[in-house]
Write an enzyme that holds these catalytic residues in place. Structure first.
Site, PDB file in Angstrom:
ATOM      1  N   SER A 174       5.341  -0.866   4.037  1.00  0.00           N
ATOM      2  CA  SER A 174       5.628  -2.212   4.533  1.00  0.00           C
ATOM      3  C   SER A 174       5.663  -3.216   3.390  1.00  0.00           C
ATOM      4  O   SER A 174       4.755  -3.249   2.558  1.00  0.00           O
ATOM      5  CB  SER A 174       4.566  -2.633   5.552  1.00  0.00           C
ATOM      6  OG  SER A 174       4.527  -1.743   6.645  1.00  0.00           O
ATOM      7  N   GLU A 234      -2.417   9.718  17.595  1.00  0.00           N
ATOM      8  CA  GLU A 234      -3.142  10.995  17.562  1.00  0.00           C
ATOM      9  C   GLU A 234      -4.255  10.985  16.521  1.00  0.00           C
ATOM     10  O   GLU A 234      -5.365  11.478  16.755  1.00  0.00           O
ATOM     11  CB  GLU A 234      -2.158  12.136  17.280  1.00  0.00           C
ATOM     12  CG  GLU A 234      -1.161  12.410  18.388  1.00  0.00           C
ATOM     13  CD  GLU A 234      -0.014  11.403  18.440  1.00  0.00           C
ATOM     14  OE1 GLU A 234       0.728  11.387  19.425  1.00  0.00           O
ATOM     15  OE2 GLU A 234       0.134  10.621  17.460  1.00  0.00           O
ATOM     16  N   GLN A 284       0.853  -1.189   0.000  1.00  0.00           N
ATOM     17  CA  GLN A 284       0.000   0.000   0.000  1.00  0.00           C
ATOM     18  C   GLN A 284       0.892   1.244   0.000  1.00  0.00           C
ATOM     19  O   GLN A 284       1.638   1.480   0.943  1.00  0.00           O
ATOM     20  CB  GLN A 284      -0.873  -0.036   1.250  1.00  0.00           C
ATOM     21  CG  GLN A 284      -1.702   1.199   1.513  1.00  0.00           C
ATOM     22  CD  GLN A 284      -2.396   1.107   2.849  1.00  0.00           C
ATOM     23  OE1 GLN A 284      -2.876   0.055   3.250  1.00  0.00           O
ATOM     24  NE2 GLN A 284      -2.445   2.206   3.567  1.00  0.00           N
ATOM     25  N   SER A 309       1.765   6.738   2.504  1.00  0.00           N
ATOM     26  CA  SER A 309       2.489   7.737   3.307  1.00  0.00           C
ATOM     27  C   SER A 309       3.614   8.409   2.531  1.00  0.00           C
ATOM     28  O   SER A 309       4.257   7.783   1.688  1.00  0.00           O
ATOM     29  CB  SER A 309       3.079   7.084   4.556  1.00  0.00           C
ATOM     30  OG  SER A 309       2.059   6.548   5.364  1.00  0.00           O
ATOM     31  N   GLU A 329      -7.900  -1.220   6.727  1.00  0.00           N
ATOM     32  CA  GLU A 329      -6.580  -1.251   7.348  1.00  0.00           C
ATOM     33  C   GLU A 329      -6.699  -1.281   8.860  1.00  0.00           C
ATOM     34  O   GLU A 329      -6.057  -2.091   9.534  1.00  0.00           O
ATOM     35  CB  GLU A 329      -5.778  -0.027   6.908  1.00  0.00           C
ATOM     36  CG  GLU A 329      -4.399   0.067   7.546  1.00  0.00           C
ATOM     37  CD  GLU A 329      -3.643   1.312   7.087  1.00  0.00           C
ATOM     38  OE1 GLU A 329      -2.477   1.171   6.695  1.00  0.00           O
ATOM     39  OE2 GLU A 329      -4.217   2.406   7.135  1.00  0.00           O
TER      40      GLU A 329
END
Length: 413
Positions: free
Chosen positions: A170, A380, A135, A138, A253
């Site tokens: 990953s 967060e 995926q 990021s 996810e």
């Protein structure tokens, strides 16, 4: 929910148990039972080789991706049957971690947005472990803000040209394909100018650089795109509607990660049962027992929260924001449990190899735990999602929400 097996479920459990007993790679069972988050080492081979062989064997017998449709390589099983399989697979289920992104995130996204021909072509190979997917979300400049991405996709006839960088991907170093979110229109607010694709990770212009982690492994990667050409046929969803597509991936996810995280609680119980402190067995110490009881309650909550989500799936509902609860709690628990185990070890806690107390299991957990609290959304971000979408609290102030992306101030401007 009624947790007792129905007669049909009992028959399914018996069938699954018998097949696993006859086919599982039992020569690795002892090592798999000892494996912890952050370390899976198998003598004489690699975890990747064993995992792919086990997944292929499951697929050939109809036990891979049980809840997927049969035409996609699954079994068309119910969510409850999927839970039963996971219970019976036990330690061998740890081999599935290599496929969690493809099976839990990429697969559902492809099912929702790929063409029927693409589903028939790609999903059976994904289910069987023949191909591994990653995926690509990021980015260095975006942090936890997925919509802040800068990887560009520019139209060139019937193709798109991709330039940019992803990070913390990953499994990119052993993946065959990936789903990729890009920016296709910087003149609109950041959530509205995104488009999703899937691509071959061996495409010309794709460069993967593994990142060395604190635990000595390299599960995460940087991925660079230099004039990578992707046909428009590999677009998922409408142009500039990639954020909607990404929500399918992100919700799955959190469900997948939250359900798969090993909290370390069973390992800590076993360790304390055999540990002698200065004043007697650790399990008899009131302070130790209080800690264990607290984590046991949390672990039970995680289990049943996950089952609640699976029950919702069985009714045809899409994974919701409440799955962020499991991810938030489980990711912090693994770090707390590992730190406490090292406290109990005293000076021996500085050792991390096989010679360490408990064979370095908790050291490996602790070194891997920070990554768990970042991947799939930071603590967060999870708290914001829970506050806003589960509890209905006022949202954070987002000053750039309606500002065209190319007008958002950045450092250096």
């Amino acid at each position: 929910m009624n947790f007792d097996d129905t007669p049909q479920e009992a028959a399914f459990r018996a069938e699954a148990k018998a097949w696993i007993a006859a086919n599982a790679p039992t020569q690795y069972e002892a090592q798999l039972r000892k494996a912890s988050l952050g370390r899976l080492v198998l003598d004489g081979t690699t975890a990747l080789e064993v995992a792919k062989a086990w997944q292929k064997k499951k697929a050939e017998a109809g036990w891979a991706c049980l809840h997927w449709p049969k035409e996609c390589g699954g079994r068309g099983a119910t969510p409850i049957e999927r839970v039963i399989w996971q219970q019976e697979e036990g330690a061998f289920g740890k081999l599935s971690f290599l496929f969690i992104i493809g099976h839990g995130m990429c697969g559902p996204t492809m099912m929702a947005y790929a063409s029927e021909e693409q589903k028939r072509h790609y999903l059976p190979a994904l289910a069987s472990g023949e191909q591994i997917w990653c995926q690509l979300f990021s980015e260095p400049a975006g942090g936890s803000d997925v919509a802040g991405l800068r990887t560009r996709a520019e139209r060139d006839g019937s193709d798109w040209i991709i330039n940019g960088q992803k990070i913390w991907t990953s499994g990119a170093h052993y993946s065959d394909y990936g789903i990729l979110i890009t920016r296709t229109d910087p003149s609109v607010p950041k959530h509205k100018g995104l488009t999703m694709f899937f691509l071959d990770m061996k495409s010309q212009g794709v460069e993967v650089r593994p990142i060395k982690q604190a635990n000595g492994q390299s599960e995460f990667n940087e991925v660079y795109f230099t004039d990578v050409r992707i046909p428009d046929a590999q677009r998922l969803g409408a142009v500039n509607d990639g954020w909607t597509v990404s929500l399918t991936t992100l919700m799955n996810e959190r469900l997948s990660i939250g359900a798969q995280i090993t909290t370390g609680v069973p390992e800590l119980f076993d360790y304390c049962n055999g540990l002698m402190l200065d004043d007697g067995p650790a399990i008899d110490d009131r302070a130790v027992r209080a800690k264990l009881a607290n984590w046991a309650v949390k672990a039970s909550g995680l289990k049943y929260t996950s089952l609640r989500a699976i029950s919702a799936l069985s009714k045809g509902e899409r994974p919701g924001p409440e799955n962020s609860i499991g991810k938030l709690v489980a990711a912090s628990m693994i770090q707390e449990v590992a730190m406490y185990a090292l406290d109990l070890q005293g000076a021996a806690g500085v050792l991390s190899g096989p010679e360490a107390d408990a064979a370095g299991k908790f050291q490996a957990m602790l070194l891997r735990a920070p990554g768990t609290r970042v991947e799939g959304g930071t603590d967060e971000i999870m708290r914001n999602i829970i506050a806003e979408r589960v509890l209905g609290l006022p949202g954070d102030i987002r000053v750039d929400k309606d500002v065209p992306f190319n007008q958002i101030p950045t450092r250096g401007r």
